[in-house]
Design a protein around this motif. Structure first.
Motif, PDB file in Angstrom:
ATOM      1  N   THR A  27      32.730 -44.164 -29.730  1.00 55.94           N
ATOM      2  CA  THR A  27      32.156 -42.840 -29.534  1.00 55.94           C
ATOM      3  C   THR A  27      30.777 -43.005 -28.912  1.00 55.94           C
ATOM      4  O   THR A  27      29.932 -43.753 -29.437  1.00 55.94           O
ATOM      5  CB  THR A  27      32.047 -42.077 -30.865  1.00 55.94           C
ATOM      6  OG1 THR A  27      33.354 -41.865 -31.403  1.00 55.94           O
ATOM      7  CG2 THR A  27      31.366 -40.730 -30.659  1.00 55.94           C
ATOM      8  N   VAL A  28      30.559 -42.323 -27.785  1.00 55.01           N
ATOM      9  CA  VAL A  28      29.288 -42.393 -27.062  1.00 55.01           C
ATOM     10  C   VAL A  28      28.694 -41.000 -26.986  1.00 55.01           C
ATOM     11  O   VAL A  28      29.391 -40.033 -26.645  1.00 55.01           O
ATOM     12  CB  VAL A  28      29.488 -42.960 -25.643  1.00 55.01           C
ATOM     13  CG1 VAL A  28      28.156 -43.028 -24.910  1.00 55.01           C
ATOM     14  CG2 VAL A  28      30.139 -44.336 -25.690  1.00 55.01           C
TER      15      VAL A  28
ATOM     16  N   ASP B  16      27.427 -44.626 -30.313  1.00 55.35           N
ATOM     17  CA  ASP B  16      27.280 -44.244 -31.713  1.00 55.35           C
ATOM     18  C   ASP B  16      28.011 -45.213 -32.634  1.00 55.35           C
ATOM     19  O   ASP B  16      27.454 -45.672 -33.631  1.00 55.35           O
ATOM     20  CB  ASP B  16      27.810 -42.826 -31.928  1.00 55.35           C
ATOM     21  CG  ASP B  16      27.564 -42.332 -33.340  1.00 55.35           C
ATOM     22  OD1 ASP B  16      26.392 -42.134 -33.686  1.00 55.35           O
ATOM     23  OD2 ASP B  16      28.555 -42.180 -34.090  1.00 55.35           O
ATOM     24  N   HIS B  17      29.261 -45.522 -32.363  1.00 57.62           N
ATOM     25  CA  HIS B  17      29.991 -46.500 -33.155  1.00 57.62           C
ATOM     26  C   HIS B  17      31.201 -47.024 -32.391  1.00 57.62           C
ATOM     27  O   HIS B  17      31.708 -46.386 -31.462  1.00 57.62           O
ATOM     28  CB  HIS B  17      30.424 -45.925 -34.509  1.00 57.62           C
ATOM     29  CG  HIS B  17      31.349 -44.748 -34.416  1.00 57.62           C
ATOM     30  ND1 HIS B  17      30.907 -43.455 -34.353  1.00 57.62           N
ATOM     31  CD2 HIS B  17      32.705 -44.676 -34.388  1.00 57.62           C
ATOM     32  CE1 HIS B  17      31.929 -42.624 -34.297  1.00 57.62           C
ATOM     33  NE2 HIS B  17      33.038 -43.344 -34.310  1.00 57.62           N
TER      34      HIS B  17
ATOM     35  N   LEU C 135      31.630 -38.506 -25.866  1.00 53.54           N
ATOM     36  CA  LEU C 135      32.837 -39.109 -25.289  1.00 53.54           C
ATOM     37  C   LEU C 135      33.478 -40.017 -26.326  1.00 53.54           C
ATOM     38  O   LEU C 135      32.797 -40.842 -26.944  1.00 53.54           O
ATOM     39  CB  LEU C 135      32.496 -39.908 -24.026  1.00 53.54           C
ATOM     40  CG  LEU C 135      33.659 -40.585 -23.287  1.00 53.54           C
ATOM     41  CD1 LEU C 135      33.382 -40.647 -21.793  1.00 53.54           C
ATOM     42  CD2 LEU C 135      33.917 -42.007 -23.811  1.00 53.54           C
ATOM     43  N   LYS C 136      34.789 -39.840 -26.528  1.00 55.61           N
ATOM     44  CA  LYS C 136      35.554 -40.689 -27.429  1.00 55.61           C
ATOM     45  C   LYS C 136      36.638 -41.406 -26.653  1.00 55.61           C
ATOM     46  O   LYS C 136      37.367 -40.771 -25.873  1.00 55.61           O
ATOM     47  CB  LYS C 136      36.185 -39.862 -28.557  1.00 55.61           C
ATOM     48  CG  LYS C 136      35.177 -39.277 -29.519  1.00 55.61           C
ATOM     49  CD  LYS C 136      35.880 -38.569 -30.677  1.00 55.61           C
ATOM     50  CE  LYS C 136      34.864 -38.045 -31.684  1.00 55.61           C
ATOM     51  NZ  LYS C 136      35.522 -37.372 -32.839  1.00 55.61           N
ATOM     52  N   ALA C 137      36.715 -42.714 -26.865  1.00 58.74           N
ATOM     53  CA  ALA C 137      37.729 -43.525 -26.184  1.00 58.74           C
ATOM     54  C   ALA C 137      38.514 -44.312 -27.231  1.00 58.74           C
ATOM     55  O   ALA C 137      37.944 -44.819 -28.200  1.00 58.74           O
ATOM     56  CB  ALA C 137      37.074 -44.493 -25.195  1.00 58.74           C
ATOM     57  N   ASN C 138      39.832 -44.403 -27.019  1.00 55.68           N
ATOM     58  CA  ASN C 138      40.694 -45.185 -27.901  1.00 55.68           C
ATOM     59  C   ASN C 138      41.613 -46.049 -27.060  1.00 55.68           C
ATOM     60  O   ASN C 138      42.183 -45.592 -26.061  1.00 55.68           O
ATOM     61  CB  ASN C 138      41.529 -44.262 -28.800  1.00 55.68           C
ATOM     62  CG  ASN C 138      40.714 -43.593 -29.880  1.00 55.68           C
ATOM     63  OD1 ASN C 138      40.399 -44.193 -30.899  1.00 55.68           O
ATOM     64  ND2 ASN C 138      40.357 -42.324 -29.649  1.00 55.68           N
TER      65      ASN C 138
ATOM     66  N   SER D 133      34.142 -50.173 -38.671  1.00 56.07           N
ATOM     67  CA  SER D 133      33.357 -49.420 -37.702  1.00 56.07           C
ATOM     68  C   SER D 133      31.971 -50.032 -37.605  1.00 56.07           C
ATOM     69  O   SER D 133      31.266 -50.130 -38.620  1.00 56.07           O
ATOM     70  CB  SER D 133      33.258 -47.947 -38.130  1.00 56.07           C
ATOM     71  OG  SER D 133      32.498 -47.205 -37.192  1.00 56.07           O
ATOM     72  N   TYR D 134      31.587 -50.458 -36.400  1.00 52.60           N
ATOM     73  CA  TYR D 134      30.250 -50.999 -36.175  1.00 52.60           C
ATOM     74  C   TYR D 134      29.331 -49.893 -35.666  1.00 52.60           C
ATOM     75  O   TYR D 134      29.638 -49.202 -34.698  1.00 52.60           O
ATOM     76  CB  TYR D 134      30.272 -52.140 -35.165  1.00 52.60           C
ATOM     77  CG  TYR D 134      28.879 -52.650 -34.841  1.00 52.60           C
ATOM     78  CD1 TYR D 134      28.111 -53.271 -35.810  1.00 52.60           C
ATOM     79  CD2 TYR D 134      28.327 -52.472 -33.568  1.00 52.60           C
ATOM     80  CE1 TYR D 134      26.818 -53.715 -35.537  1.00 52.60           C
ATOM     81  CE2 TYR D 134      27.046 -52.922 -33.281  1.00 52.60           C
ATOM     82  CZ  TYR D 134      26.299 -53.540 -34.274  1.00 52.60           C
ATOM     83  OH  TYR D 134      25.026 -53.973 -34.005  1.00 52.60           O
ATOM     84  N   ARG D 135      28.182 -49.731 -36.348  1.00 52.18           N
ATOM     85  CA  ARG D 135      27.211 -48.704 -35.984  1.00 52.18           C
ATOM     86  C   ARG D 135      25.933 -49.389 -35.501  1.00 52.18           C
ATOM     87  O   ARG D 135      25.163 -49.927 -36.313  1.00 52.18           O
ATOM     88  CB  ARG D 135      26.937 -47.796 -37.186  1.00 52.18           C
ATOM     89  CG  ARG D 135      28.226 -47.180 -37.735  1.00 52.18           C
ATOM     90  CD  ARG D 135      27.981 -46.273 -38.915  1.00 52.18           C
ATOM     91  NE  ARG D 135      29.240 -45.768 -39.458  1.00 52.18           N
ATOM     92  CZ  ARG D 135      29.899 -44.713 -38.991  1.00 52.18           C
ATOM     93  NH1 ARG D 135      29.389 -44.038 -37.957  1.00 52.18           N
ATOM     94  NH2 ARG D 135      31.035 -44.327 -39.526  1.00 52.18           N
TER      95      ARG D 135
END
Length: 386
Positions: A94-95, A102-103, A57-60, A132-134
């Motif tokens: 991103t999950v 994920d980040h 899943l990607k969210a913006n 980007s935090y990982r």
């Protein structure tokens, strides 16, 4: 519209529009609108997309312009309440179904205003970033960090490791193709550095920075350095409020102008004054330096001799030791500069019409002014020239 338990309006989304689509077992959702209340942005856009049948899943979230002070408070970053910079800001995440978060991404571009840095008289007028935090590595990847202030201008990339870890050193790695630094009046002029690379370990409270690598190129010379800066050291009033242990090496050939450019105006000022006033020409063929700056290093008003050691080779030297004597020219040799001393061993030179086979020049004390210096030489030439 969002209401409190008492029915009082908390927030609302006006002029809202959006869509929901189902595509081959996945979902795509988008929403735009104008927020009001409860810290909602004035204009925002939200998108959520899944792929691999909900395996990812990607969210913006695009929030338009956002005050940097509000963003800092939201992220738990202190000290920016007096900053009035406004930046276009967007968030992403991103999950993974099997791996969790994920980040998390942050992109911002300054529009107007400045960032005021606490504790120093410095403001940042431009700030552009893609971060980007990982969580799995506890690191922030810096794809782009563009900064412009009175003293620094350029774009960097790199990473910060152990961001949220406790009782661990934070690791910083940064690189830039080109940076402009202006540290005047500490140095005589601004610098333009290329191929910049820095890596360091930083304490939890950011008071101790250990550089295992710091390098850049300037004027066709490569500079390499390592060391440690300690801002937590005890010191008395009037003393230097830090401790710095620094080792540097210069690879390549360079002249007087480059030497003075990177020589602090008030550090070892006796040696600097001699180079500025007495050295007419010359090429440094190699150089290394060790600086051990302590709070009491300037207790006498000038740098303690043992706190600085610079060794160098040179050729093509043209130096005048006394104003009423001819200069020594075409000199080749090696030298050593201390915090308050200078010694030079010449292997060949020309003095007037004498050929010098060897010479030693010693300044046991460069400060206070007016101290004796000693010159011994072996050469051959017309006796009348003496």
């Amino acid at each position: 519209r969002v209401l409190s338990q008492s029915g009082k309006p908390l927030a609302s989304i006006n002029e809202a529009s959006g869509s929901i689509e189902s595509i081959e077992g996945d979902l795509s959702l988008s929403l735009t609108g104008a927020g009001e209340g409860a810290l909602l942005p004035e204009i925002f856009g939200l998108s959520i997309d899944t792929s691999g049948q909900f395996s990812e899943l990607k969210a913006n979230l695009d929030v338009g312009v956002l005050p940097i002070s509000l963003l800092a408070r939201s992220l738990g970053v202190p000290g920016l309440d007096e900053s009035d910079l406004i930046a276009g800001t967007s968030f992403g995440a991103t999950v993974l179904r099997d791996g969790g978060l994920d980040h998390v991404d942050l992109v911002l571009a300054s529009q107007e205003g400045v960032v005021r840095i606490p504790g120093i008289d410095e403001t940042i007028s431009r700030l552009d970033a893609a971060l980007s935090y990982r969580p799995s590595a506890d690191e922030v990847v810096i794809s782009r960090l563009g900064v412009e202030s009175d003293r620094l201008q350029g774009t960097l990339s790199g990473r910060l490791v152990n961001v949220l870890s406790e009782n661990k050193l934070r690791r910083i790695e940064l690189a830039s193709d080109s940076l402009d630094f202006d540290l005047t009046p500490m140095f005589e002029s601004a610098w333009t550095l290329s191929d910049v690379a820095v890596s360091a370990d930083v304490s939890d409270d950011f008071t101790v920075i250990a550089f295992d690598k710091a390098g850049f190129s300037v004027d066709d010379v490569e500079i390499r350095a390592s060391g440690e800066l300690d801002l937590s050291v005890d010191h008395k009033d009037g003393e230097i409020p830090l401790k710095l242990d620094l080792s540097t090496e210069a690879i390549g050939e360079f002249g007087k102008a480059t030497v003075l450019k990177f020589w602090p105006v008030k550090l070892g000022d006796g040696g600097r004054r001699f180079v500025s006033q007495n050295l007419n020409a010359g090429i440094v063929t190699e150089a290394s330096a060790r600086l051990e700056l302590k709070p009491d290093s300037m207790a006498q008003g000038f740098l303690r001799d043992e706190d600085l050691t610079v060794t160098f080779g040179f050729k093509g030297g043209d130096v005048r030791f006394m104003s009423d004597m001819p200069p020594a020219t075409r000199a080749i040799g090696i030298g050593k500069l201390g915090g308050n001393s200078l010694s030079v061993a010449v292997t060949s030179a020309i003095y007037d019409d004498w050929n010098i086979q060897s010479a030693d020049v010693k300044f046991p004390q460069l400060n206070p002014r007016g101290q004796d210096f000693f010159v011994t030489a072996i050469g051959s030439g017309p006796a009348i020239s003496i």
